[in-house]
Design a protein around this motif. Structure first.
Motif, PDB file in Angstrom:
ATOM      1  N   GLY A   1      17.814 -33.640  33.375  1.00 55.62           N
ATOM      2  CA  GLY A   1      17.946 -34.936  34.037  1.00 55.62           C
ATOM      3  C   GLY A   1      17.001 -35.975  33.441  1.00 55.62           C
ATOM      4  O   GLY A   1      17.087 -37.157  33.760  1.00 55.62           O
ATOM      5  N   VAL A   2      16.090 -35.540  32.576  1.00 52.48           N
ATOM      6  CA  VAL A   2      15.192 -36.488  31.895  1.00 52.48           C
ATOM      7  C   VAL A   2      15.836 -36.842  30.560  1.00 52.48           C
ATOM      8  O   VAL A   2      16.095 -35.957  29.743  1.00 52.48           O
ATOM      9  CB  VAL A   2      13.813 -35.837  31.601  1.00 52.48           C
ATOM     10  CG1 VAL A   2      12.897 -36.807  30.883  1.00 52.48           C
ATOM     11  CG2 VAL A   2      13.200 -35.324  32.878  1.00 52.48           C
ATOM     12  N   THR A   3      16.109 -38.115  30.354  1.00 50.33           N
ATOM     13  CA  THR A   3      16.754 -38.529  29.101  1.00 50.33           C
ATOM     14  C   THR A   3      15.701 -39.158  28.200  1.00 50.33           C
ATOM     15  O   THR A   3      14.771 -39.801  28.696  1.00 50.33           O
ATOM     16  CB  THR A   3      17.819 -39.612  29.389  1.00 50.33           C
ATOM     17  OG1 THR A   3      18.547 -39.204  30.533  1.00 50.33           O
ATOM     18  CG2 THR A   3      18.754 -39.795  28.238  1.00 50.33           C
ATOM     19  N   ALA A   4      15.866 -39.004  26.901  1.00 52.48           N
ATOM     20  CA  ALA A   4      15.029 -39.792  25.989  1.00 52.48           C
ATOM     21  C   ALA A   4      15.343 -41.260  26.260  1.00 52.48           C
ATOM     22  O   ALA A   4      16.494 -41.601  26.555  1.00 52.48           O
ATOM     23  CB  ALA A   4      15.352 -39.435  24.541  1.00 52.48           C
TER      24      ALA A   4
ATOM     25  N   SER B   1      20.802 -34.802  28.700  1.00 51.02           N
ATOM     26  CA  SER B   1      21.003 -35.547  29.954  1.00 51.02           C
ATOM     27  C   SER B   1      21.669 -36.906  29.726  1.00 51.02           C
ATOM     28  O   SER B   1      21.358 -37.870  30.430  1.00 51.02           O
ATOM     29  CB  SER B   1      19.682 -35.683  30.713  1.00 51.02           C
ATOM     30  OG  SER B   1      19.196 -34.393  31.062  1.00 51.02           O
ATOM     31  N   CYS B   2      22.548 -36.969  28.758  1.00 51.29           N
ATOM     32  CA  CYS B   2      23.353 -38.192  28.572  1.00 51.29           C
ATOM     33  C   CYS B   2      24.477 -38.154  29.600  1.00 51.29           C
ATOM     34  O   CYS B   2      25.140 -37.133  29.769  1.00 51.29           O
ATOM     35  CB  CYS B   2      23.900 -38.204  27.144  1.00 51.29           C
ATOM     36  SG  CYS B   2      24.902 -39.651  26.795  1.00 51.29           S
TER      37      CYS B   2
ATOM     38  N   GLY C   1      26.863 -41.474  18.897  1.00 49.21           N
ATOM     39  CA  GLY C   1      27.615 -40.783  19.940  1.00 49.21           C
ATOM     40  C   GLY C   1      26.751 -39.736  20.601  1.00 49.21           C
ATOM     41  O   GLY C   1      25.518 -39.774  20.493  1.00 49.21           O
ATOM     42  N   GLY C   2      27.401 -38.794  21.288  1.00 47.49           N
ATOM     43  CA  GLY C   2      26.618 -37.844  22.070  1.00 47.49           C
ATOM     44  C   GLY C   2      27.180 -36.436  22.051  1.00 47.49           C
ATOM     45  O   GLY C   2      28.378 -36.227  21.860  1.00 47.49           O
ATOM     46  N   LEU C   3      26.257 -35.486  22.211  1.00 44.25           N
ATOM     47  CA  LEU C   3      26.627 -34.106  22.520  1.00 44.25           C
ATOM     48  C   LEU C   3      26.261 -33.929  23.990  1.00 44.25           C
ATOM     49  O   LEU C   3      25.092 -34.077  24.371  1.00 44.25           O
ATOM     50  CB  LEU C   3      25.872 -33.123  21.614  1.00 44.25           C
ATOM     51  CG  LEU C   3      26.153 -31.633  21.848  1.00 44.25           C
ATOM     52  CD1 LEU C   3      27.635 -31.295  21.749  1.00 44.25           C
ATOM     53  CD2 LEU C   3      25.378 -30.782  20.821  1.00 44.25           C
ATOM     54  N   ILE C   4      27.271 -33.668  24.797  1.00 42.26           N
ATOM     55  CA  ILE C   4      27.124 -33.781  26.249  1.00 42.26           C
ATOM     56  C   ILE C   4      27.275 -32.413  26.897  1.00 42.26           C
ATOM     57  O   ILE C   4      28.291 -31.738  26.674  1.00 42.26           O
ATOM     58  CB  ILE C   4      28.225 -34.719  26.822  1.00 42.26           C
ATOM     59  CG1 ILE C   4      28.404 -35.993  25.962  1.00 42.26           C
ATOM     60  CG2 ILE C   4      27.957 -35.051  28.287  1.00 42.26           C
ATOM     61  CD1 ILE C   4      27.190 -36.871  25.854  1.00 42.26           C
ATOM     62  N   GLY C   5      26.299 -32.007  27.701  1.00 42.11           N
ATOM     63  CA  GLY C   5      26.398 -30.732  28.412  1.00 42.11           C
ATOM     64  C   GLY C   5      26.991 -30.946  29.797  1.00 42.11           C
ATOM     65  O   GLY C   5      28.206 -31.072  29.968  1.00 42.11           O
ATOM     66  N   GLY C   6      26.132 -31.025  30.799  1.00 43.14           N
ATOM     67  CA  GLY C   6      26.553 -31.094  32.202  1.00 43.14           C
ATOM     68  C   GLY C   6      27.654 -32.108  32.473  1.00 43.14           C
ATOM     69  O   GLY C   6      28.644 -31.796  33.154  1.00 43.14           O
TER      70      GLY C   6
END
Ligand code: PEP
Length: 249
Positions: free
Chosen positions: A174-177, A212-213, A229-234
């Motif tokens: 939940g902490v994003t850069a 956490s994106c 772009g993004g690599l997205i988990g949750g």
């Protein structure tokens, strides 16, 4: 121009029926996406064959692959097998693989080679843990992950790589850069690639951010010039939120 990509890493989530429903929903929302981003999903191995049959607007990735081509390696899944199911990308070197399965850069380099030799594209993950960032070692860590994991490649091979910068302290926490931290590191990664391969190849390399994106912060992260772009988990487990991320460019 380099490609924008949003890739969803489902990790060890969903049973087959749920996975099929999620893939169908993502595919149908992707038909009306408003950005030019390539949409990729990486379901569990067990779902790939069935899901592939339903995809028209989304590309398929695997979350991992074996470091050997074939043979007596019980429980492993080869690049050739993944290719035969229709996977086009393979996530290699995710921090969970590095931490829990002790995959070091030497093993990861073998996986990258097999993946490229089969004509698939590695999404190569790099990123520092919190104590490394706190000790101001994050740039060194990322540089050595690149040089030990992928800098043995020829420029022609390197061209097929996607890099994912995932600060480990931001994954699933939940902490994003901050957008500034992401941009600073992505710019650094591009400069290290430029040192090795020249600025033309560096400028055409897609570098994703992961950690956490979500729908609510993707826009500010993707607004950075070096974040492609993004690599997205949750957030990739919710079709609507995932598409909100896809459309955040
Ligand atoms: C990941 O596991 O690659 C990831 C980025 O996870 P999350 O989005 O849940 O932090």
């Amino acid at each position: 121009m380099r490609k924008n990509i949003v890739a969803g890493n489902w990790k060890m989530n969903t049973l087959l029926k749920e996975g099929m429903e999620l893939a169908t929903a993502v595919n149908s929302l992707a038909k009306n996406k408003t950005s030019n981003a390539t949409v990729i999903i990486a379901p569990p191995f067990t779902h790939l064959a069935e899901i592939k049959k339903t995809l028209t607007d989304v590309k398929l990735a695997a979350q991992n692959c074996a470091s050997e081509e074939s043979g007596a390696f019980t429980g492993e899944v080869s690049v050739g097998m993944l290719k035969s199911l229709g996977a086009e990308y393979i996530i290699i070197g995710h921090s969970e693989r590095r931490a829990y399965y002790h995959e070091d850069n030497a093993i990861l380099a073998k996986k990258v080679n097999l993946c490229l030799a089969a004509g698939l594209k590695p999404i190569f993950c790099i990123g520092e843990v919190l104590p490394e960032r706190n000790a101001n070692k994050h740039f060194d860590v990322v540089k050595s992950q690149l040089s030990e994991g992928v800098f043995h490649l020829s420029p022609d091979a390197f061209e097929n790589l996607v890099i994912a910068y995932e600060p480990v302290w931001a994954i699933g926490t939940g902490v994003t850069a901050s957008p500034e931290q992401a941009q600073e590191m992505h710019k650094f990664i591009r400069s290290v690639i430029a040192e090795k391969y020249g600025s033309q190849l560096a400028d055409s390399t897609t570098i994703l951010y992961g950690g956490s994106c979500k729908g609510s912060n993707a826009k500010e992260l993707f607004a950075n010039p070096d974040v492609d772009g993004g690599l997205i988990g949750g957030a990739s487990l919710k079709a609507e939120e995932f598409l909100q991320i896809v459309n955040a460019f």
